[in-house]
Design a protein around this motif. Structure first.
Motif, PDB file in Angstrom:
ATOM      1  N   ARG A   1     -14.704  -9.345  -2.628  1.00  0.00           N
ATOM      2  CA  ARG A   1     -15.029  -7.922  -2.825  1.00  0.00           C
ATOM      3  C   ARG A   1     -14.697  -7.095  -1.582  1.00  0.00           C
ATOM      4  O   ARG A   1     -14.303  -5.936  -1.687  1.00  0.00           O
ATOM      5  CB  ARG A   1     -16.503  -7.762  -3.178  1.00  0.00           C
ATOM      6  N   ALA A   2     -14.847  -7.696  -0.403  1.00  0.00           N
ATOM      7  CA  ALA A   2     -14.574  -6.981   0.843  1.00  0.00           C
ATOM      8  C   ALA A   2     -13.074  -6.890   1.125  1.00  0.00           C
ATOM      9  O   ALA A   2     -12.646  -6.079   1.947  1.00  0.00           O
ATOM     10  CB  ALA A   2     -15.273  -7.681   2.003  1.00  0.00           C
ATOM     11  N   LYS A   3     -12.266  -7.700   0.473  1.00  0.00           N
ATOM     12  CA  LYS A   3     -10.835  -7.762   0.782  1.00  0.00           C
ATOM     13  C   LYS A   3      -9.948  -7.038  -0.234  1.00  0.00           C
ATOM     14  O   LYS A   3      -8.774  -6.815   0.029  1.00  0.00           O
ATOM     15  CB  LYS A   3     -10.393  -9.224   0.868  1.00  0.00           C
ATOM     16  N   TYR A   4     -10.474  -6.742  -1.427  1.00  0.00           N
ATOM     17  CA  TYR A   4      -9.651  -6.171  -2.499  1.00  0.00           C
ATOM     18  C   TYR A   4     -10.201  -4.813  -2.928  1.00  0.00           C
ATOM     19  O   TYR A   4     -11.268  -4.388  -2.509  1.00  0.00           O
ATOM     20  CB  TYR A   4      -9.595  -7.133  -3.688  1.00  0.00           C
ATOM     21  N   ALA A   5      -9.481  -4.175  -3.814  1.00  0.00           N
ATOM     22  CA  ALA A   5      -9.871  -2.851  -4.302  1.00  0.00           C
ATOM     23  C   ALA A   5     -11.240  -2.921  -4.976  1.00  0.00           C
ATOM     24  O   ALA A   5     -11.633  -3.973  -5.497  1.00  0.00           O
ATOM     25  CB  ALA A   5      -8.815  -2.343  -5.279  1.00  0.00           C
ATOM     26  N   PRO A   6     -11.954  -1.802  -4.984  1.00  0.00           N
ATOM     27  CA  PRO A   6     -13.266  -1.796  -5.624  1.00  0.00           C
ATOM     28  C   PRO A   6     -13.182  -2.285  -7.069  1.00  0.00           C
ATOM     29  O   PRO A   6     -12.254  -1.949  -7.808  1.00  0.00           O
ATOM     30  CB  PRO A   6     -13.690  -0.326  -5.559  1.00  0.00           C
TER      31      PRO A   6
END
Length: 198
Positions: free
Chosen positions: A91-96
């Motif tokens: 979740r922290a590395k990709y789009a919302p």
């Protein structure tokens, strides 16, 4: 059960009956009140039948789900499954709204239900990458029911009464019931049988 000809010796009929029923541990067959009835050919295991298309043909998946700790054979390493990227990390590395999970799976190649390539036994044999995986699909099946084997090991003679060339061979040992964690039951082993090195 179909017979290959109208005049077949009783001993040959006994062998065909064993094949037709898919039995492997039968030593003697006694036939009583044997009657041969002539009727349209339906096809029997062990008797060559005219090939015909069947709308009831199906593919049966015999594989066991692989899970962490699955015992394939006592003494073999069990699968270890560890997270490489968790949903929370992604979740922290990709789009919302985008998340994924990726695991690292460490296991030996003979885990669960598997297909032995010739390389497993022969240094100059093909490995799995060299096999046409469509090859085992659509074959006639020869099932050997060996759950009641009195001894450990499956001798080559067990297969001697059947022509298994061009067939998918399933050795039904009952070992599938032990794919749960307990390691106490010995697994029947196939005795080395000569396989073609392709």
């Amino acid at each position: 059960m179909d017979l290959p000809a109208a005049s077949v010796e009783e001993s040959a009929i006994g062998r065909l009956l064993i094949q037709h029923l898919g039995l492997a541990l039968v030593q003697d067959v006694t036939l009583r009140d044997l009657r041969i009835v002539e009727e349209q050919h339906r096809g029997s295991r062990g008797v060559v039948a005219e090939p015909r298309l069947s709308d009831t043909a199906r593919i049966v998946d015999l594989s066991h789900p692989i899970r962490a700790g699955l015992v394939t054979y006592p003494g073999f390493l069990v699968p270890v499954i560890t997270p490489h990227r968790t949903r929370e990390d992604s979740r922290a590395k990709y789009a919302p709204g985008t998340e994924l999970a990726m695991d690292v799976i460490t296991m030996i190649g003979n885990t669960g239900t598997y297909l032995d390539a010739p390389f497993h036994r022969y240094a100059d044999g093909r490995d799995l990458a060299g096999l046409d995986l469509a090859g085992p699909v659509g074959l006639r099946a020869e099932v050997f029911h060996l759950q009641d084997a009195a001894t450990r090991g499956i001798r080559a003679e067990t297969h001697a009464d059947r022509d298994v060339r061009g067939a998918a061979v399933l050795l039904h040992t009952g070992w599938a019931a032990t794919s749960a964690p307990p390691r106490t039951r010995p697994m029947p082993r196939s005795s080395p049988a000569r396989q073609p090195r392709r």
